[in-house]
Enzyme design. Structure first.
Site, PDB file in Angstrom:
ATOM      1  N   ARG A  57     -20.269  30.055  11.074  1.00 27.52           N
ATOM      2  CA  ARG A  57     -21.460  30.002   9.738  1.00 27.52           C
ATOM      3  C   ARG A  57     -21.663  31.600   9.206  1.00 27.52           C
ATOM      4  NH1 ARG A  57     -24.880  30.359  15.400  1.00 27.52           N
ATOM      5  NH2 ARG A  57     -25.666  28.122  15.052  1.00 27.52           N
ATOM      6  N   PHE A 109     -40.776  28.144  14.694  1.00 24.05           N
ATOM      7  CA  PHE A 109     -40.254  28.003  14.037  1.00 24.05           C
ATOM      8  C   PHE A 109     -39.917  26.552  13.831  1.00 24.05           C
ATOM      9  CE2 PHE A 109     -37.650  29.232  17.097  1.00 24.05           C
ATOM     10  CZ  PHE A 109     -37.084  28.922  17.870  1.00 24.05           C
ATOM     11  N   THR A 130     -26.501  33.662  15.221  1.00 23.01           N
ATOM     12  CA  THR A 130     -27.356  32.645  14.802  1.00 23.01           C
ATOM     13  C   THR A 130     -27.521  32.914  13.151  1.00 23.01           C
ATOM     14  OG1 THR A 130     -28.349  31.754  16.886  1.00 23.01           O
ATOM     15  CG2 THR A 130     -29.877  31.381  15.037  1.00 23.01           C
ATOM     16  N   ARG A 169     -19.083  28.582  20.272  1.00 23.16           N
ATOM     17  CA  ARG A 169     -20.371  29.714  20.144  1.00 23.16           C
ATOM     18  C   ARG A 169     -19.461  30.127  19.552  1.00 23.16           C
ATOM     19  NH1 ARG A 169     -24.896  28.020  21.010  1.00 23.16           N
ATOM     20  NH2 ARG A 169     -25.847  30.239  21.245  1.00 23.16           N
ATOM     21  N   ASN A 229     -28.331  27.039   9.131  1.00 25.13           N
ATOM     22  CA  ASN A 229     -27.293  27.724   9.710  1.00 25.13           C
ATOM     23  C   ASN A 229     -26.005  27.601   9.995  1.00 25.13           C
ATOM     24  OD1 ASN A 229     -27.964  26.797  11.854  1.00 25.13           O
ATOM     25  ND2 ASN A 229     -28.508  29.091  12.903  1.00 25.13           N
ATOM     26  N   LYS A 248     -25.088  20.529  10.623  1.00 24.73           N
ATOM     27  CA  LYS A 248     -26.003  21.085  10.070  1.00 24.73           C
ATOM     28  C   LYS A 248     -25.615  19.690   8.448  1.00 24.73           C
ATOM     29  CE  LYS A 248     -27.888  23.520  12.849  1.00 24.73           C
ATOM     30  NZ  LYS A 248     -29.322  25.140  13.255  1.00 24.73           N
ATOM     31  N   HIS A 294     -24.541  23.752  15.014  1.00 18.77           N
ATOM     32  CA  HIS A 294     -25.372  23.492  16.515  1.00 18.77           C
ATOM     33  C   HIS A 294     -24.467  23.608  17.250  1.00 18.77           C
ATOM     34  CE1 HIS A 294     -28.482  23.435  19.984  1.00 18.77           C
ATOM     35  NE2 HIS A 294     -26.964  21.896  19.986  1.00 18.77           N
TER      36      HIS A 294
END
Length: 141
Positions: free
Chosen positions: A104, A59, A93, A87, A114, A11, A117
């Site tokens: 993260r 959100f 998250t 993951r 964060n 991100k 994705h």
């Protein structure tokens, strides 16, 4: 475990921190191969379409604004159990709840910014990869 593909997005916050290489090193150390990749600056329409599943969530607007705030690095990853493996690498998250050593925990600033994705299931992985890499832009190695 089966060989799977999953979509990963680094991100805008993590791209701005210049940690793409460090994140790629974690993918590779975990046995995941990058089989497609591109850097992009998403348009509002692209971000809204990609995150359409969250359209009714409170959100959504902030998520779209964040995802168009700067360039992102988008990649399809391939490997045994790729979805769960990615993951696990990402962590929770909310980076405050993410285990030490996860992407993260190490690179994210907040639950909104964060860092990454990742697809959450085989079906979503297929749809998300097709969204960013239609046709024959994926190369198994």
């Amino acid at each position: 475990m089966a060989i799977e593909r999953t979509l990963s997005i680094i991100k805008p916050d993590a791209v701005a921190k210049n940690v793409i290489g460090q994140i790629y090193a974690r993918f590779e150390a975990a046995g995941l191969k990058v089989v497609a990749a591109k850097m992009a600056h998403l348009s509002k329409g692209e971000a809204e379409a990609f995150y359409a599943v969250h359209k009714e969530r409170p959100f959504f607007k902030d998520l779209v604004s964040f995802m168009i705030s700067g360039p992102v690095m988008i990649q399809a990853l391939e490997g045994e159990g790729a979805i769960l493996k990615n993951r696990d690498l990402m962590g929770a998250t909310d980076p405050k709840k993410a285990a030490a050593g996860t992407i993260r925990a190490d690179f994210a600033d907040s639950i909104d910014a964060n860092a990454v994705h990742g697809s959450d299931a085989v079906e979503t992985a297929q749809a998300e990869i097709a969204f960013f890499f239609p046709g024959m832009n994926i190369y198994s190695r």
